[in-house]
Design a protein around this motif. Structure first.
Motif, PDB file in Angstrom:
ATOM      1  N   MET A 158      21.392  37.639  33.413  1.00 21.63           N
ATOM      2  CA  MET A 158      22.644  38.369  33.454  1.00 21.63           C
ATOM      3  C   MET A 158      23.711  37.509  34.122  1.00 21.63           C
ATOM      4  O   MET A 158      23.406  36.762  35.050  1.00 21.63           O
ATOM      5  N   ASN A 159      24.924  37.642  33.630  1.00 22.94           N
ATOM      6  CA  ASN A 159      26.028  36.963  34.281  1.00 22.94           C
ATOM      7  C   ASN A 159      27.286  37.818  34.214  1.00 22.94           C
ATOM      8  O   ASN A 159      27.416  38.683  33.359  1.00 22.94           O
ATOM      9  N   ILE A 160      28.179  37.550  35.140  1.00 19.19           N
ATOM     10  CA  ILE A 160      29.460  38.249  35.217  1.00 19.19           C
ATOM     11  C   ILE A 160      30.544  37.262  34.820  1.00 19.19           C
ATOM     12  O   ILE A 160      30.539  36.114  35.270  1.00 19.19           O
ATOM     13  N   ASP A 161      31.457  37.734  33.978  1.00 25.06           N
ATOM     14  CA  ASP A 161      32.537  36.861  33.527  1.00 25.06           C
ATOM     15  C   ASP A 161      33.808  37.687  33.335  1.00 25.06           C
ATOM     16  O   ASP A 161      33.754  38.906  33.146  1.00 25.06           O
ATOM     17  N   LEU A 162      34.939  36.996  33.377  1.00 20.36           N
ATOM     18  CA  LEU A 162      36.225  37.640  33.124  1.00 20.36           C
ATOM     19  C   LEU A 162      36.292  38.138  31.691  1.00 20.36           C
ATOM     20  O   LEU A 162      35.783  37.483  30.772  1.00 20.36           O
ATOM     21  N   LEU A 163      36.917  39.274  31.513  1.00 24.98           N
ATOM     22  CA  LEU A 163      37.159  39.811  30.185  1.00 24.98           C
ATOM     23  C   LEU A 163      38.633  39.607  29.841  1.00 24.98           C
ATOM     24  O   LEU A 163      39.480  39.593  30.732  1.00 24.98           O
ATOM     25  N   SER A 164      38.905  39.476  28.572  1.00 24.71           N
ATOM     26  CA  SER A 164      40.283  39.336  28.105  1.00 24.71           C
ATOM     27  C   SER A 164      40.501  40.312  26.957  1.00 24.71           C
ATOM     28  O   SER A 164      39.595  41.051  26.559  1.00 24.71           O
ATOM     29  N   HIS A 165      41.712  40.277  26.417  1.00 21.38           N
ATOM     30  CA  HIS A 165      42.049  41.211  25.342  1.00 21.38           C
ATOM     31  C   HIS A 165      41.144  41.017  24.127  1.00 21.38           C
ATOM     32  O   HIS A 165      40.926  41.956  23.361  1.00 21.38           O
ATOM     33  N   ARG A 166      40.561  39.854  23.953  1.00 20.81           N
ATOM     34  CA  ARG A 166      39.648  39.644  22.815  1.00 20.81           C
ATOM     35  C   ARG A 166      38.364  40.461  22.958  1.00 20.81           C
ATOM     36  O   ARG A 166      37.618  40.614  21.997  1.00 20.81           O
ATOM     37  N   HIS A 167      38.122  41.007  24.147  1.00 23.17           N
ATOM     38  CA  HIS A 167      36.942  41.843  24.382  1.00 23.17           C
ATOM     39  C   HIS A 167      37.243  43.341  24.249  1.00 23.17           C
ATOM     40  O   HIS A 167      36.384  44.166  24.538  1.00 23.17           O
ATOM     41  N   LEU A 194      34.722  51.441  36.419  1.00 21.86           N
ATOM     42  CA  LEU A 194      33.446  50.741  36.242  1.00 21.86           C
ATOM     43  C   LEU A 194      32.605  51.623  35.326  1.00 21.86           C
ATOM     44  O   LEU A 194      32.396  52.803  35.620  1.00 21.86           O
ATOM     45  N   VAL A 195      32.179  51.057  34.191  1.00 23.34           N
ATOM     46  CA  VAL A 195      31.437  51.826  33.191  1.00 23.34           C
ATOM     47  C   VAL A 195      30.221  51.021  32.752  1.00 23.34           C
ATOM     48  O   VAL A 195      30.340  49.838  32.420  1.00 23.34           O
ATOM     49  N   VAL A 196      29.076  51.675  32.739  1.00 22.38           N
ATOM     50  CA  VAL A 196      27.839  51.081  32.229  1.00 22.38           C
ATOM     51  C   VAL A 196      27.625  51.619  30.816  1.00 22.38           C
ATOM     52  O   VAL A 196      27.845  52.802  30.553  1.00 22.38           O
ATOM     53  N   ALA A 197      27.188  50.746  29.924  1.00 19.25           N
ATOM     54  CA  ALA A 197      26.975  51.139  28.526  1.00 19.25           C
ATOM     55  C   ALA A 197      25.970  52.281  28.420  1.00 19.25           C
ATOM     56  O   ALA A 197      25.018  52.378  29.213  1.00 19.25           O
ATOM     57  N   SER A 198      26.191  53.135  27.434  1.00 22.58           N
ATOM     58  CA  SER A 198      25.296  54.255  27.171  1.00 22.58           C
ATOM     59  C   SER A 198      23.875  53.735  26.941  1.00 22.58           C
ATOM     60  O   SER A 198      23.669  52.746  26.239  1.00 22.58           O
ATOM     61  N   GLY A 199      22.912  54.389  27.562  1.00 20.12           N
ATOM     62  CA  GLY A 199      21.516  53.986  27.432  1.00 20.12           C
ATOM     63  C   GLY A 199      21.094  52.877  28.370  1.00 20.12           C
ATOM     64  O   GLY A 199      19.925  52.493  28.397  1.00 20.12           O
ATOM     65  N   GLU A 200      22.039  52.342  29.150  1.00 22.10           N
ATOM     66  CA  GLU A 200      21.736  51.229  30.057  1.00 22.10           C
ATOM     67  C   GLU A 200      21.744  51.655  31.516  1.00 22.10           C
ATOM     68  O   GLU A 200      21.518  50.843  32.406  1.00 22.10           O
ATOM     69  N   GLY A 208      20.708  53.289  35.154  1.00 20.90           N
ATOM     70  CA  GLY A 208      19.472  53.278  35.930  1.00 20.90           C
ATOM     71  C   GLY A 208      18.774  51.932  35.985  1.00 20.90           C
ATOM     72  O   GLY A 208      17.663  51.829  36.504  1.00 20.90           O
ATOM     73  N   ARG A 209      19.400  50.890  35.507  1.00 17.51           N
ATOM     74  CA  ARG A 209      18.794  49.544  35.497  1.00 17.51           C
ATOM     75  C   ARG A 209      19.442  48.608  36.510  1.00 17.51           C
ATOM     76  O   ARG A 209      19.157  47.426  36.529  1.00 17.51           O
ATOM     77  N   GLY A 210      20.363  49.141  37.314  1.00 17.42           N
ATOM     78  CA  GLY A 210      21.015  48.334  38.333  1.00 17.42           C
ATOM     79  C   GLY A 210      22.240  47.582  37.855  1.00 17.42           C
ATOM     80  O   GLY A 210      22.808  46.786  38.607  1.00 17.42           O
ATOM     81  N   TYR A 211      22.671  47.833  36.619  1.00 15.53           N
ATOM     82  CA  TYR A 211      23.824  47.101  36.096  1.00 15.53           C
ATOM     83  C   TYR A 211      25.118  47.486  36.799  1.00 15.53           C
ATOM     84  O   TYR A 211      25.970  46.632  37.058  1.00 15.53           O
ATOM     85  N   GLY A 212      25.292  48.756  37.108  1.00 14.06           N
ATOM     86  CA  GLY A 212      26.489  49.179  37.821  1.00 14.06           C
ATOM     87  C   GLY A 212      26.565  48.537  39.198  1.00 14.06           C
ATOM     88  O   GLY A 212      27.615  48.032  39.596  1.00 14.06           O
ATOM     89  N   ARG A 213      25.453  48.546  39.916  1.00 12.58           N
ATOM     90  CA  ARG A 213      25.392  47.920  41.237  1.00 12.58           C
ATOM     91  C   ARG A 213      25.667  46.422  41.144  1.00 12.58           C
ATOM     92  O   ARG A 213      26.441  45.869  41.921  1.00 12.58           O
TER      93      ARG A 213
END
Length: 149
Positions: free
Chosen positions: A1-10, A66-72, A74-79
């Motif tokens: 997993m990695n964190i990256d900047l989002l832009s309008h293309r996303h 802050l939004v975690v994708a549906s179905g994802e 409880g896996r620690g992604y929000g944290r």
């Protein structure tokens, strides 16, 4: 997993996550934030699994969403995105982070408390809720978080 900047293309990927959320932020808000704010995404390979938007005014950082994708959940992604995003934003020098969260969102409130946010007050009738309104819980944490020290 990695964190990256989002832009309008996303935008389309952000909307796919946002539209599945219980209370979507909407295309107008995401489009503006991708243009004007600091939006970060948590990627699992090529899949965007969580998105966030931060804004900075002087030395005060605000977590706008802050939004975690549906179905994802409880896996620690929000944290992971919350902590990674706050750490990323530290390079800009904020001394604290503030946020508002729906009073009914006990999962998010628990997450924020677990990393050092405290509840500062209530903003009455802040969020739309069907035919009525819902209170917002105001929370803040000094930065850097104790968890990083």
């Amino acid at each position: 997993m990695n964190i990256d900047l989002l832009s309008h293309r996303h935008l389309a990927r952000c909307m796919a996550i946002d539209e599945a959320a219980p209370f979507p932020w909407g295309k107008t808000h995401w489009s503006r934030s991708l243009r004007d704010d600091h939006c970060l995404g948590l990627w699992r390979g090529a899949d965007l699994v969580a998105i966030s938007a931060f804004t900075l005014v002087f030395d005060e950082l605000s977590l706008m969403n802050l939004v975690v994708a549906s179905g994802e959940g409880g896996r620690g992604y929000g944290r992971a995105l919350l902590l990674g995003g706050l750490e990323w934003m530290q390079q800009l020098g904020p001394s604290r982070c503030i946020l508002e969260v729906r009073e009914s969102n006990v999962v998010a409130r628990g997450l924020y408390r677990s990393v050092g946010f405290g509840e500062d007050g209530i903003r009455k009738n802040y969020y739309p809720l069907g035919a009525g309104r819902e209170d917002a819980v105001l929370m803040s944490a000094p930065l850097p978080l104790d968890e990083w020290k």
